[in-house]
Design a protein around this motif. Sequence first.
Motif, PDB file in Angstrom:
ATOM      1  N   LEU A 275      48.740  40.440  36.042  1.00 44.92           N
ATOM      2  CA  LEU A 275      47.549  40.407  36.888  1.00 44.92           C
ATOM      3  C   LEU A 275      47.913  40.305  38.370  1.00 44.92           C
ATOM      4  O   LEU A 275      47.223  40.861  39.218  1.00 44.92           O
ATOM      5  CB  LEU A 275      46.629  39.269  36.467  1.00 44.92           C
ATOM      6  N   SER A 276      49.009  39.634  38.687  1.00 45.03           N
ATOM      7  CA  SER A 276      49.468  39.574  40.084  1.00 45.03           C
ATOM      8  C   SER A 276      49.865  40.965  40.570  1.00 45.03           C
ATOM      9  O   SER A 276      49.576  41.338  41.714  1.00 45.03           O
ATOM     10  CB  SER A 276      50.651  38.619  40.223  1.00 45.03           C
ATOM     11  N   ALA A 277      50.517  41.734  39.717  1.00 44.88           N
ATOM     12  CA  ALA A 277      50.878  43.107  40.072  1.00 44.88           C
ATOM     13  C   ALA A 277      49.620  43.943  40.308  1.00 44.88           C
ATOM     14  O   ALA A 277      49.549  44.704  41.285  1.00 44.88           O
ATOM     15  CB  ALA A 277      51.744  43.734  38.981  1.00 44.88           C
ATOM     16  N   VAL A 278      48.638  43.793  39.451  1.00 45.86           N
ATOM     17  CA  VAL A 278      47.380  44.540  39.618  1.00 45.86           C
ATOM     18  C   VAL A 278      46.679  44.097  40.905  1.00 45.86           C
ATOM     19  O   VAL A 278      46.145  44.927  41.651  1.00 45.86           O
ATOM     20  CB  VAL A 278      46.472  44.378  38.380  1.00 45.86           C
ATOM     21  N   ARG A 279      46.717  42.815  41.205  1.00 43.27           N
ATOM     22  CA  ARG A 279      46.111  42.315  42.448  1.00 43.27           C
ATOM     23  C   ARG A 279      46.793  42.950  43.668  1.00 43.27           C
ATOM     24  O   ARG A 279      46.114  43.361  44.612  1.00 43.27           O
ATOM     25  CB  ARG A 279      46.203  40.793  42.515  1.00 43.27           C
TER      26      ARG A 279
ATOM     27  N   GLU B  34      44.091  38.212  27.914  1.00 45.95           N
ATOM     28  CA  GLU B  34      44.821  39.333  27.320  1.00 45.95           C
ATOM     29  C   GLU B  34      46.160  39.610  28.001  1.00 45.95           C
ATOM     30  O   GLU B  34      47.136  39.945  27.355  1.00 45.95           O
ATOM     31  CB  GLU B  34      43.924  40.576  27.383  1.00 45.95           C
ATOM     32  N   ARG B  35      46.202  39.544  29.321  1.00 43.16           N
ATOM     33  CA  ARG B  35      47.414  39.846  30.090  1.00 43.16           C
ATOM     34  C   ARG B  35      47.885  38.570  30.781  1.00 43.16           C
ATOM     35  O   ARG B  35      47.096  37.676  31.059  1.00 43.16           O
ATOM     36  CB  ARG B  35      47.147  40.931  31.139  1.00 43.16           C
ATOM     37  N   ASP B  36      49.141  38.509  31.117  1.00 43.26           N
ATOM     38  CA  ASP B  36      49.655  37.291  31.747  1.00 43.26           C
ATOM     39  C   ASP B  36      49.497  37.330  33.267  1.00 43.26           C
ATOM     40  O   ASP B  36      49.096  38.340  33.853  1.00 43.26           O
ATOM     41  CB  ASP B  36      51.098  37.019  31.333  1.00 43.26           C
ATOM     42  N   ALA B  37      49.808  36.201  33.910  1.00 43.08           N
ATOM     43  CA  ALA B  37      49.621  36.065  35.357  1.00 43.08           C
ATOM     44  C   ALA B  37      50.493  37.043  36.140  1.00 43.08           C
ATOM     45  O   ALA B  37      50.066  37.557  37.179  1.00 43.08           O
ATOM     46  CB  ALA B  37      49.902  34.624  35.788  1.00 43.08           C
TER      47      ALA B  37
ATOM     48  N   ARG C 222      45.128  59.597  42.333  1.00 42.65           N
ATOM     49  CA  ARG C 222      44.286  58.419  42.566  1.00 42.65           C
ATOM     50  C   ARG C 222      44.209  57.564  41.298  1.00 42.65           C
ATOM     51  O   ARG C 222      43.164  57.496  40.653  1.00 42.65           O
ATOM     52  CB  ARG C 222      42.894  58.858  42.991  1.00 42.65           C
ATOM     53  N   PRO C 223      45.297  56.889  40.947  1.00 44.95           N
ATOM     54  CA  PRO C 223      45.287  56.079  39.730  1.00 44.95           C
ATOM     55  C   PRO C 223      44.518  54.770  39.914  1.00 44.95           C
ATOM     56  O   PRO C 223      44.612  54.129  40.956  1.00 44.95           O
ATOM     57  CB  PRO C 223      46.772  55.788  39.498  1.00 44.95           C
ATOM     58  N   ILE C 224      43.753  54.418  38.903  1.00 42.84           N
ATOM     59  CA  ILE C 224      43.050  53.141  38.851  1.00 42.84           C
ATOM     60  C   ILE C 224      43.811  52.290  37.830  1.00 42.84           C
ATOM     61  O   ILE C 224      43.884  52.663  36.654  1.00 42.84           O
ATOM     62  CB  ILE C 224      41.587  53.300  38.361  1.00 42.84           C
ATOM     63  N   PRO C 225      44.386  51.153  38.249  1.00 41.47           N
ATOM     64  CA  PRO C 225      45.109  50.332  37.281  1.00 41.47           C
ATOM     65  C   PRO C 225      44.139  49.673  36.292  1.00 41.47           C
ATOM     66  O   PRO C 225      43.044  49.267  36.665  1.00 41.47           O
ATOM     67  CB  PRO C 225      45.805  49.282  38.149  1.00 41.47           C
ATOM     68  N   VAL C 226      44.576  49.613  35.058  1.00 44.98           N
ATOM     69  CA  VAL C 226      43.781  48.989  34.000  1.00 44.98           C
ATOM     70  C   VAL C 226      44.460  47.685  33.620  1.00 44.98           C
ATOM     71  O   VAL C 226      45.680  47.616  33.479  1.00 44.98           O
ATOM     72  CB  VAL C 226      43.669  49.912  32.767  1.00 44.98           C
TER      73      VAL C 226
ATOM     74  N   PHE D 276      40.772  35.885  40.216  1.00 46.87           N
ATOM     75  CA  PHE D 276      42.219  35.996  40.383  1.00 46.87           C
ATOM     76  C   PHE D 276      42.589  37.300  41.080  1.00 46.87           C
ATOM     77  O   PHE D 276      43.462  37.329  41.948  1.00 46.87           O
ATOM     78  CB  PHE D 276      42.913  35.902  39.022  1.00 46.87           C
ATOM     79  N   LEU D 277      41.929  38.392  40.693  1.00 48.57           N
ATOM     80  CA  LEU D 277      42.213  39.700  41.292  1.00 48.57           C
ATOM     81  C   LEU D 277      41.629  39.841  42.697  1.00 48.57           C
ATOM     82  O   LEU D 277      41.963  40.780  43.403  1.00 48.57           O
ATOM     83  CB  LEU D 277      41.665  40.817  40.403  1.00 48.57           C
ATOM     84  N   ALA D 278      40.762  38.909  43.078  1.00 57.87           N
ATOM     85  CA  ALA D 278      40.101  38.922  44.390  1.00 57.87           C
ATOM     86  C   ALA D 278      39.283  40.199  44.584  1.00 57.87           C
ATOM     87  O   ALA D 278      39.355  40.851  45.623  1.00 57.87           O
ATOM     88  CB  ALA D 278      41.118  38.727  45.518  1.00 57.87           C
ATOM     89  N   VAL D 279      38.506  40.550  43.560  1.00 57.96           N
ATOM     90  CA  VAL D 279      37.616  41.708  43.628  1.00 57.96           C
ATOM     91  C   VAL D 279      36.212  41.305  43.207  1.00 57.96           C
ATOM     92  O   VAL D 279      36.027  40.412  42.394  1.00 57.96           O
ATOM     93  CB  VAL D 279      38.097  42.890  42.740  1.00 57.96           C
ATOM     94  N   GLY D 280      35.245  41.997  43.774  1.00 63.87           N
ATOM     95  CA  GLY D 280      33.862  41.790  43.375  1.00 63.87           C
ATOM     96  C   GLY D 280      33.472  42.780  42.296  1.00 63.87           C
ATOM     97  O   GLY D 280      34.180  43.773  42.063  1.00 63.87           O
ATOM     98  N   PRO D 281      32.359  42.543  41.633  1.00 64.21           N
ATOM     99  CA  PRO D 281      31.913  43.430  40.556  1.00 64.21           C
ATOM    100  C   PRO D 281      31.777  44.897  40.966  1.00 64.21           C
ATOM    101  O   PRO D 281      32.006  45.782  40.155  1.00 64.21           O
ATOM    102  CB  PRO D 281      30.552  42.844  40.154  1.00 64.21           C
TER     103      PRO D 281
END
Length: 175
Positions: free
Chosen positions: A119-123, A113-116, A103-107, A158-163
């Motif tokens: 962040l698109s991959a993380v999204r 700090e990181r490029d688009a 169950r990996p959580i991406p950081v 950008f990540l489309a996540v809530g807190p």
Amino acid sequence: MRASYCYLPILRARGGAFRAVAGLSPLARSRLTPLFDVPAPVLKQGETLEGYLEKRADGIHRCWGPQRPVYVDVYDFPLDSRTESGEQPIERLVDLMRARGSRPIPVTGTMLERDADYLSAVRRIVKRTADGVCVRVERDELTEPDLLRSSLATTLEFLAVGPASVDLILDLRYV
């Protein structure tokens, strides 16, 4: 998002750290969630980034197992790193670990700090899984609260996540 009490060691994803985590007692395991920071590879003749990530995914899975989430980061990789198939290393690493039952959580860092592409991959990862994301905030961002607030808001949008789906790490790197 994780347990209210949690020690978070940031460990290099290498053999010694894998052995140390594997040797933890059940009580110690219950009180921590490790962040494995995968070092940038120095590939030798015939080695591939894909093979390197396979070894890291195996090591993390064997020492931590599938029972609890684990944070994974590729902080030291150049932002333009890609696997042979064109994937971002973080996306490939998470996919390899999930295929093993982990169950990996991406950081990620913030937009500063990181490029688009990263962040698109993380999204994409966050859309496929229900485990959320971890945002690792650097020391420089902590010194400017207005910039940090704006950067975090932009990143979460950008990540489309809530807190509620985000774990936040304040990484001082050194004190």
